[in-house]
Design a protein around this motif. Structure first.
Motif, PDB file in Angstrom:
ATOM      1  N   VAL A 272      -4.847   9.867   0.972  1.00  0.00           N
ATOM      2  CA  VAL A 272      -5.253   8.533   0.513  1.00  0.00           C
ATOM      3  C   VAL A 272      -6.641   8.182   1.041  1.00  0.00           C
ATOM      4  N   ASN A 273      -7.314   7.293   0.319  1.00  0.00           N
ATOM      5  CA  ASN A 273      -8.693   6.951   0.660  1.00  0.00           C
ATOM      6  C   ASN A 273      -8.777   5.817   1.682  1.00  0.00           C
ATOM      7  N   GLU A 274      -9.985   5.513   2.119  1.00  0.00           N
ATOM      8  CA  GLU A 274     -10.191   4.531   3.175  1.00  0.00           C
ATOM      9  C   GLU A 274      -9.807   3.123   2.739  1.00  0.00           C
ATOM     10  N   THR A 275      -9.963   2.809   1.448  1.00  0.00           N
ATOM     11  CA  THR A 275      -9.582   1.476   0.962  1.00  0.00           C
ATOM     12  C   THR A 275      -8.088   1.251   1.118  1.00  0.00           C
ATOM     13  N   VAL A 276      -7.303   2.285   0.888  1.00  0.00           N
ATOM     14  CA  VAL A 276      -5.857   2.181   1.083  1.00  0.00           C
ATOM     15  C   VAL A 276      -5.565   1.854   2.543  1.00  0.00           C
ATOM     16  N   SER A 296       5.244   5.684  -1.017  1.00  0.00           N
ATOM     17  CA  SER A 296       6.226   6.505  -1.728  1.00  0.00           C
ATOM     18  C   SER A 296       6.709   5.807  -2.989  1.00  0.00           C
ATOM     19  N   THR A 297       6.892   4.495  -2.882  1.00  0.00           N
ATOM     20  CA  THR A 297       7.304   3.723  -4.058  1.00  0.00           C
ATOM     21  C   THR A 297       6.206   3.731  -5.115  1.00  0.00           C
ATOM     22  N   ALA A 298       4.962   3.545  -4.681  1.00  0.00           N
ATOM     23  CA  ALA A 298       3.837   3.581  -5.624  1.00  0.00           C
ATOM     24  C   ALA A 298       3.737   4.954  -6.281  1.00  0.00           C
ATOM     25  N   TYR A 299       3.960   6.000  -5.505  1.00  0.00           N
ATOM     26  CA  TYR A 299       3.912   7.372  -6.032  1.00  0.00           C
ATOM     27  C   TYR A 299       4.975   7.557  -7.115  1.00  0.00           C
ATOM     28  N   ARG A 300       6.179   7.050  -6.853  1.00  0.00           N
ATOM     29  CA  ARG A 300       7.281   7.193  -7.814  1.00  0.00           C
ATOM     30  C   ARG A 300       6.977   6.420  -9.096  1.00  0.00           C
ATOM     31  N   VAL A 301       6.464   5.206  -8.969  1.00  0.00           N
ATOM     32  CA  VAL A 301       6.204   4.361 -10.140  1.00  0.00           C
ATOM     33  C   VAL A 301       5.021   4.882 -10.959  1.00  0.00           C
ATOM     34  N   MET A 302       3.965   5.298 -10.293  1.00  0.00           N
ATOM     35  CA  MET A 302       2.734   5.701 -10.976  1.00  0.00           C
ATOM     36  C   MET A 302       2.734   7.156 -11.430  1.00  0.00           C
ATOM     37  N   GLY A 303       3.504   7.995 -10.737  1.00  0.00           N
ATOM     38  CA  GLY A 303       3.437   9.426 -11.011  1.00  0.00           C
ATOM     39  C   GLY A 303       2.323  10.061 -10.186  1.00  0.00           C
ATOM     40  N   ARG A 304       2.428  11.359  -9.978  1.00  0.00           N
ATOM     41  CA  ARG A 304       1.499  12.036  -9.089  1.00  0.00           C
ATOM     42  C   ARG A 304       0.052  11.919  -9.546  1.00  0.00           C
ATOM     43  N   ASN A 305      -0.240  12.150 -10.824  1.00  0.00           N
ATOM     44  CA  ASN A 305      -1.623  12.170 -11.295  1.00  0.00           C
ATOM     45  C   ASN A 305      -2.303  10.808 -11.155  1.00  0.00           C
ATOM     46  N   VAL A 306      -1.627   9.754 -11.618  1.00  0.00           N
ATOM     47  CA  VAL A 306      -2.221   8.422 -11.532  1.00  0.00           C
ATOM     48  C   VAL A 306      -2.345   7.987 -10.071  1.00  0.00           C
ATOM     49  N   PHE A 307      -1.330   8.283  -9.281  1.00  0.00           N
ATOM     50  CA  PHE A 307      -1.385   7.931  -7.859  1.00  0.00           C
ATOM     51  C   PHE A 307      -2.613   8.559  -7.207  1.00  0.00           C
ATOM     52  N   ASN A 308      -2.829   9.845  -7.457  1.00  0.00           N
ATOM     53  CA  ASN A 308      -3.970  10.527  -6.858  1.00  0.00           C
ATOM     54  C   ASN A 308      -5.295   9.960  -7.342  1.00  0.00           C
ATOM     55  N   GLN A 309      -5.350   9.571  -8.615  1.00  0.00           N
ATOM     56  CA  GLN A 309      -6.581   8.997  -9.158  1.00  0.00           C
ATOM     57  C   GLN A 309      -6.907   7.649  -8.518  1.00  0.00           C
ATOM     58  N   VAL A 310      -5.869   6.854  -8.242  1.00  0.00           N
ATOM     59  CA  VAL A 310      -6.082   5.508  -7.710  1.00  0.00           C
ATOM     60  C   VAL A 310      -6.153   5.505  -6.184  1.00  0.00           C
ATOM     61  N   GLY A 312      -5.998   8.344  -4.126  1.00  0.00           N
ATOM     62  CA  GLY A 312      -6.588   9.527  -3.507  1.00  0.00           C
ATOM     63  C   GLY A 312      -8.093   9.401  -3.365  1.00  0.00           C
ATOM     64  N   MET A 313      -8.742  10.543  -3.162  1.00  0.00           N
ATOM     65  CA  MET A 313     -10.199  10.567  -2.979  1.00  0.00           C
ATOM     66  C   MET A 313     -10.885  10.943  -4.286  1.00  0.00           C
ATOM     67  N   PRO A 314     -11.953  10.247  -4.705  1.00  0.00           N
ATOM     68  CA  PRO A 314     -12.502   9.041  -4.067  1.00  0.00           C
ATOM     69  C   PRO A 314     -11.693   7.786  -4.363  1.00  0.00           C
ATOM     70  N   GLY A 315     -10.835   7.857  -5.399  1.00  0.00           N
ATOM     71  CA  GLY A 315      -9.953   6.749  -5.710  1.00  0.00           C
ATOM     72  C   GLY A 315     -10.628   5.627  -6.472  1.00  0.00           C
ATOM     73  N   LYS A 316      -9.852   4.598  -6.729  1.00  0.00           N
ATOM     74  CA  LYS A 316     -10.360   3.423  -7.451  1.00  0.00           C
ATOM     75  C   LYS A 316     -10.144   2.197  -6.560  1.00  0.00           C
ATOM     76  N   ALA A 317     -11.202   1.849  -5.829  1.00  0.00           N
ATOM     77  CA  ALA A 317     -11.110   0.789  -4.822  1.00  0.00           C
ATOM     78  C   ALA A 317     -10.655  -0.542  -5.410  1.00  0.00           C
TER      79      ALA A 317
END
Length: 351
Positions: A272-276, A296-310, A312-317
């Protein structure tokens, strides 16, 4: 392993002294409360006893990992906000990761002095040569049980391996490398240590069953379970999140997962990124287990790809800040129950 409050940014020497005082005082007091067998050991004696024993030190670190919430009053940043991430600076200017590395090096110095002889700060002594060769690589808490296996290694072999020594996590493999480098046909010698070392009261024993390891404190013949951790090997951040995800309270609300699912999720949480960290962890004052349940809840709801995009690095602040803002409006904080946190997180993620 932790550090409390001070009113100014400390220089290096002052920070080290402050950390040592905290370890000998407030930290020792918390451990005495958590482990009755420590009750009659004074702070400085507790510090020296633990630092002198790889077994005890490893057990105390495991207890800290499993009972991090008990140290929350000491884990604060420069603004007095709770810190739930090993890599976020505390009020003294050092992170938990930095302090653990300092503890590992201090323990290694003591062990090298005892087993190799000489002053570990003197590069001309045996202990000093080994410490100088190892210093840069004494970083992680999982290295504590390996310190007695580092000591017999030829310094030349340590220098040859360099950072690759961090790839070796098994004591038996270190012993084999030492034996091969030294031309021995048997395990490395004990360098003058007595065949049976006198027990240190209280003593920790770390078992290693197939799926878990249990730390117990022993006084005389009485054993008391203290902490239990599932076996896992990964980066420090992955191990940190694995511990949080396998916490009994987290499992009760999240349910159990297969080993493959767990590893995928732990890898995502570790990235996860620094904003998280600043908006969700520190901003909402979440505990480690709360943060694990939230992500973990966010991961389950969003799915792996979207979770990583939001997340993860660099993410969507902006999206992370929006989720944190919704949770703040729902009054999510360190007092939010885990079961309620699951529903609140789902609502915040879905908007």
């Amino acid at each position: 392993m932790t550090v409390g409050r001070t009113d100014k940014v400390l220089g290096h020497g002052d920070a080290i002294r402050f950390i040592n005082e905290t370890l000998k005082g407030p930290v020792a007091e918390i451990f005495r409360a958590l482990v009755p067998a420590f009750g009659d050991i004074a702070g400085p004696d507790f510090y020296d006893t633990v630092m002198a024993s790889s077994e005890l030190l490893h057990g105390c670190i495991l207890i800290f990992r499993r009972h991090r919430d008990q140290f929350r009053s000491l884990l604060v940043d420069a603004r007095g906000r709770p810190v739930n991430d090993d890599f976020v600076q505390l009020r003294c200017g050092r992170s938990v990761h930095d302090i653990i590395a300092m503890i590992v090096r201090t323990h290694a110095k003591r062990h090298f002095k005892e087993t190799l002889g000489g002053d570990p700060n003197d590069p001309k002594s045996r202990a000093g040569r080994m410490y100088q060769a190892m210093n840069e690589y004494l970083i992680h808490d999982w290295q504590v049980p390996l310190v007695p296996h580092y000591a017999p290694m030829p310094v030349e072999k340590v220098l040859e391996m360099g950072p690759r020594i961090l790839d070796v996590r098994e004591a038996e493999l270190l012993d084999a490398i030492t034996a091969a480098a030294s031309g021995w046909s048997s395990p490395p010698p004990s360098h003058g240590l007595p065949a049976t070392r006198p027990p240190l009261p209280p003593r920790f024993e770390v078992g290693a069953p197939a799926q878990s390891a249990t730390v117990v404190a022993r006084r005389g013949g009485a054993f008391m379970p203290v902490a239990s951790v599932q076996s896992f090997s990964g980066t420090p951040q992955e191990e940190f999140w694995w511990e949080a995800m396998t916490d009994k309270k987290a499992v009760e609300v999240l349910g159990s997962r297969s080993g493959h699912e767990m590893r995928e999720m732990v890898a995502a949480l570790a990235g996860v990124n620094e904003t998280v960290r600043s908006e969700l962890f520190a901003g909402l004052s979440l505990s480690t287990v709360q943060a694990a349940v939230c992500l973990s809840t966010a991961y389950r709801v969003m799915g792996r790809n979207v979770f990583n995009q939001v997340f993860g690095m660099p993410g969507k602040a902006q999206m992370v800040e929006a989720v944190a803002g919704r949770m703040r409006k729902r009054n999510v904080n360190s007092r939010t129950e885990l079961k309620a946190l699951v529903g609140l997180t789902e609502g915040a993620v879905r908007g």
